[in-house]
Write a protein that holds these residues in place. Sequence first.
Motif, PDB file in Angstrom:
ATOM      1  N   GLU A   9      -5.222 -12.800  -9.093  1.00  0.00           N
ATOM      2  CA  GLU A   9      -4.736 -11.444  -9.396  1.00  0.00           C
ATOM      3  C   GLU A   9      -4.891 -11.256 -10.896  1.00  0.00           C
ATOM      4  OE1 GLU A   9      -3.763  -8.129  -9.793  1.00  0.00           O
ATOM      5  OE2 GLU A   9      -2.836  -8.416  -7.821  1.00  0.00           O
ATOM      6  N   ASP A  10      -5.587 -10.184 -11.297  1.00  0.00           N
ATOM      7  CA  ASP A  10      -5.849 -10.005 -12.724  1.00  0.00           C
ATOM      8  C   ASP A  10      -4.661  -9.416 -13.476  1.00  0.00           C
ATOM      9  OD1 ASP A  10      -6.568  -7.732 -11.123  1.00  0.00           O
ATOM     10  OD2 ASP A  10      -7.339  -6.797 -12.935  1.00  0.00           O
ATOM     11  N   GLU A  11      -3.772  -8.721 -12.761  1.00  0.00           N
ATOM     12  CA  GLU A  11      -2.613  -8.148 -13.459  1.00  0.00           C
ATOM     13  C   GLU A  11      -1.539  -9.223 -13.590  1.00  0.00           C
ATOM     14  OE1 GLU A  11      -1.604  -4.033 -11.989  1.00  0.00           O
ATOM     15  OE2 GLU A  11      -3.545  -4.388 -11.043  1.00  0.00           O
ATOM     16  N   ASP A  54      -6.931 -10.832  -4.719  1.00  0.00           N
ATOM     17  CA  ASP A  54      -6.838  -9.412  -5.009  1.00  0.00           C
ATOM     18  C   ASP A  54      -8.247  -8.825  -4.883  1.00  0.00           C
ATOM     19  OD1 ASP A  54      -5.701  -7.002  -5.840  1.00  0.00           O
ATOM     20  OD2 ASP A  54      -6.243  -7.377  -7.929  1.00  0.00           O
ATOM     21  N   MET A  56      -9.429  -5.680  -6.429  1.00  0.00           N
ATOM     22  CA  MET A  56      -9.907  -5.087  -7.681  1.00  0.00           C
ATOM     23  C   MET A  56      -9.755  -6.084  -8.824  1.00  0.00           C
ATOM     24  SD  MET A  56     -10.819  -1.955  -6.897  1.00  0.00           S
ATOM     25  CE  MET A  56     -10.631  -0.847  -8.299  1.00  0.00           C
ATOM     26  N   LYS A 104      -0.480  -3.901  -0.586  1.00  0.00           N
ATOM     27  CA  LYS A 104       0.437  -3.677  -1.713  1.00  0.00           C
ATOM     28  C   LYS A 104       1.108  -2.321  -1.560  1.00  0.00           C
ATOM     29  CE  LYS A 104      -2.319  -6.048  -5.251  1.00  0.00           C
ATOM     30  NZ  LYS A 104      -3.111  -5.809  -6.473  1.00  0.00           N
TER      31      LYS A 104
HETATM   32 CA    CA Z   1      -6.306  -6.094  -9.578  1.00  0.00          CA
END
Ligand code: CA
Length: 231
Positions: A9-11, A54, A56, A104
């Motif tokens: 997950e990039d966030e 994730d 995106m 989500k």
């Molecule tokens: Ca993302």
Amino acid sequence: MSKKVLVLEDEANIRSFIVINLKRAGYETVEAGTGQEALDQLRGNPDVNVALLDVMLPDMDGFEVCRRIRAGDNHIGIIMLTARTQEMDKVTGLMTGADDYVTKPFSPAELTARIDALCRRTTGEPAAAADPGEISCPPFLLNTRNRTLEKNGQRVKLTQVEYSIVKLFMDNIGKALAREEILDAVWGKDYFGEVKIVDVNIRRLRIKIEDDPTNPTYITTVWGYGYKWGF
Ligand code: CA
């Protein structure tokens, strides 16, 4: 035995939210913020049981990560994290080899329930002593000890979920199985996703095992009900 989960997950705030909750539930975690990092982490941690991907991401999308993982590993469980607005993502993700998806925003309880269910499926139950170890159903041969399938002597690469579906059909040759029955048997009675996941997995399975996936002869559709092995 501790279970290890890769969290891609990039966030950072969402990732740490997931990681904190998984650790609280007793999981070991490995983290990644990009697709490439996730692939590197998996190479360094071959004992990961489940990967949360994730969709995106900054470098490549989660489907591409899923595809690349599946190219080398059919044993790991894969759950896609999709946004509510990305309805099509679910099907795309499952077709690239994911086992499940969580939309989500999700609650920590929902996420751990899905991971637990997937861990149970990917670990599998050891074959009983009386188990002959093989189910022959020409041109197929299912080996229940090492959970593999051969068609005409050639190995068909299956995910653990796909294996469980084939095993269910071969234990019930010629019997029509309701979609809900398949969902209960393979995903577990405590699974609270949608029954559509059965259809998508069967679509993917047909591509792997049918001579002509558009005109299936092994896994046939029982309209308005479910599926059956053979006619
Ligand atoms: Ca993302």
